[in-house]
Design an enzyme around this catalytic site. Structure first.
Site, mmCIF file in Angstrom:
data_model
loop_
_atom_site.group_PDB
_atom_site.id
_atom_site.type_symbol
_atom_site.label_atom_id
_atom_site.label_comp_id
_atom_site.label_asym_id
_atom_site.label_seq_id
_atom_site.Cartn_x
_atom_site.Cartn_y
_atom_site.Cartn_z
ATOM 1 N N ASN A 1 31.971 -15.591 36.776
ATOM 2 C CA ASN A 1 31.936 -14.789 38.004
ATOM 3 C C ASN A 1 31.293 -15.675 39.059
ATOM 4 O OD1 ASN A 1 31.493 -13.039 40.094
ATOM 5 N ND2 ASN A 1 30.056 -11.708 38.990
ATOM 6 N N TRP A 2 32.133 -16.179 39.955
ATOM 7 C CA TRP A 2 31.630 -17.132 40.951
ATOM 8 C C TRP A 2 30.790 -16.453 42.030
ATOM 9 C CZ3 TRP A 2 35.910 -21.280 42.403
ATOM 10 C CH2 TRP A 2 36.244 -21.998 41.252
ATOM 11 N N LYS A 3 30.897 -15.125 42.130
ATOM 12 C CA LYS A 3 30.182 -14.370 43.172
ATOM 13 C C LYS A 3 30.551 -14.928 44.554
ATOM 14 C CE LYS A 3 26.785 -13.123 39.744
ATOM 15 N NZ LYS A 3 25.426 -12.687 39.433
ATOM 16 N N HIS B 1 30.610 -4.421 39.354
ATOM 17 C CA HIS B 1 29.463 -5.297 39.101
ATOM 18 C C HIS B 1 28.210 -4.676 39.723
ATOM 19 C CE1 HIS B 1 26.808 -8.764 39.258
ATOM 20 N NE2 HIS B 1 27.556 -9.278 38.303
ATOM 21 N N GLU C 1 25.966 -5.884 41.455
ATOM 22 C CA GLU C 1 25.737 -6.283 42.858
ATOM 23 C C GLU C 1 26.593 -5.446 43.801
ATOM 24 O OE1 GLU C 1 26.445 -10.432 42.123
ATOM 25 O OE2 GLU C 1 24.586 -10.503 40.975
ATOM 26 N N GLU D 1 25.882 -5.947 31.321
ATOM 27 C CA GLU D 1 25.010 -6.855 32.069
ATOM 28 C C GLU D 1 23.716 -6.145 32.456
ATOM 29 O OE1 GLU D 1 27.516 -10.178 34.006
ATOM 30 O OE2 GLU D 1 27.410 -8.532 35.414
ATOM 31 N N GLY E 1 20.805 -13.477 36.999
ATOM 32 C CA GLY E 1 20.285 -14.462 37.942
ATOM 33 C C GLY E 1 18.782 -14.688 37.832
ATOM 34 N N SER F 1 22.347 -14.313 32.745
ATOM 35 C CA SER F 1 21.698 -15.592 32.444
ATOM 36 C C SER F 1 22.234 -16.268 31.181
ATOM 37 C CB SER F 1 20.178 -15.423 32.353
ATOM 38 O OG SER F 1 19.654 -14.975 33.599
ATOM 39 N N GLY G 1 27.545 -15.982 35.381
ATOM 40 C CA GLY G 1 27.384 -16.212 36.807
ATOM 41 C C GLY G 1 27.066 -17.670 37.089
ATOM 42 N N GLY G 2 25.797 -17.969 37.308
ATOM 43 C CA GLY G 2 25.353 -19.300 37.717
ATOM 44 C C GLY G 2 25.944 -20.450 36.917
#
Ligand code: 13P
Length: 251
Positions: A10-12, A95, A97, A167, A173, A213, A234-235
């Protein structure tokens, strides 16, 4: 039949179109593993260039969001037809976010899930508890409610093809990955909940990811759990590390 693992990035809100092409080209050789499904969920504007860069590889390009109406006066939104016309097969729905910053609710998640299925797009349906909810001991109740609403009016045949991403919000994150036991406990509860809503066959077919994470170090143990069928990353999906996560078996 064993469930095929699905490892999605997930590049966000990261990567311009030209950066997206460079990243796909960099990661291409690192994620070449047909044993798992590899999906890059990218910002809408990156979908077409990323799709072109990924052509002929095992990488599938997905979206990070989608609206639940067909078309019309919804400034700034992306329709299901826009995604399918671009070749998109997966879309992240709900998600945390989007729930936190863009007021998405379990009800809008359900509408989006139904619309995605209507268009043959596989939803990656997100759920997860806050730290407060975990400390209050209501994690499983909360997740069951999210799942039950997300799957309202979804048929068993559709549900079998869905992906759920568990999640925990406190793990996103933060570098604070859930323990393997915590992740497996909730993913098992999600599968049991799907079994209650539908039947055993649906529960066994649906794929459940862990997200929060995930790193090259934590992936092997997480993905070895009976009820964890991959990850939503993510990251680490923006780095060569993603190749190690996809090839977690070689670690
Ligand atoms: P991180 O892997 O950066 O914690 O993000 C997880 C996530 O939100 C994936 O959807």
């Amino acid at each position: 039949m064993a469930r095929k693992k699905i490892i999605a990035g997930n590049w966000k809100m990261n990567m311009t179109p030209s950066e997206a092409v460079a990243l796909v080209n960099e990661l291409k050789p690192l994620v070449a593993n047909d044993e798992v499904d590899v999906v890059f969920c990218v910002p809408a504007i990156d979908i077409i260039p990323a799709m072109e860069a990924a052509e002929g590889t095992n990488i599938q390009i997905g979206a990070e969001n989608m609206y639940y109406e067909e078309k019309g006066a919804y400034t700034g939104e992306i329709s299901p037809n826009m995604l399918t016309d671009a070749g998109v097969k997966y879309v992240i729905i709900g998600h945390s976010e989007r729930r936190e910053y863009f007021a998405e609710t379990d009800e809008t998640v359900n509408k989006k899930v139904l619309k995605a299925f209507e268009h043959g797009i596989t939803p990656i349906i997100c759920c997860g508890e806050s730290l407060t909810q975990r400390e209050q001991g209501i994690t499983i109740d909360w997740i069951r409610q999210q799942i039950k609403i997300a799957f309202l009016n979804v048929t068993a045949d559709q549900a079998k093809t869905a992906v759920i991403a568990y999640e925990p919000i406190w793990a996103i994150g933060t570098g604070k990955v859930a323990t393997t036991e915590q992740a497996e406990e909730v993913c098992a509860a999600i599968r049991a909940c799907i079994g209650e809503i539908y039947d055993q066959a649906t529960a066994e077919a649906i794929r459940i990811q862990y997200g929060g994470s995930v790193s090259a170090a934590s992936a092997p143990e997480l993905f070895a759990q009976a009820n964890i069928d991959g990850g939503l990353v993510g990251g680490a999906s923006l780095k060569p590390d993603f190749g190690k996560i996809v090839n977690y078996k070689q670690a």
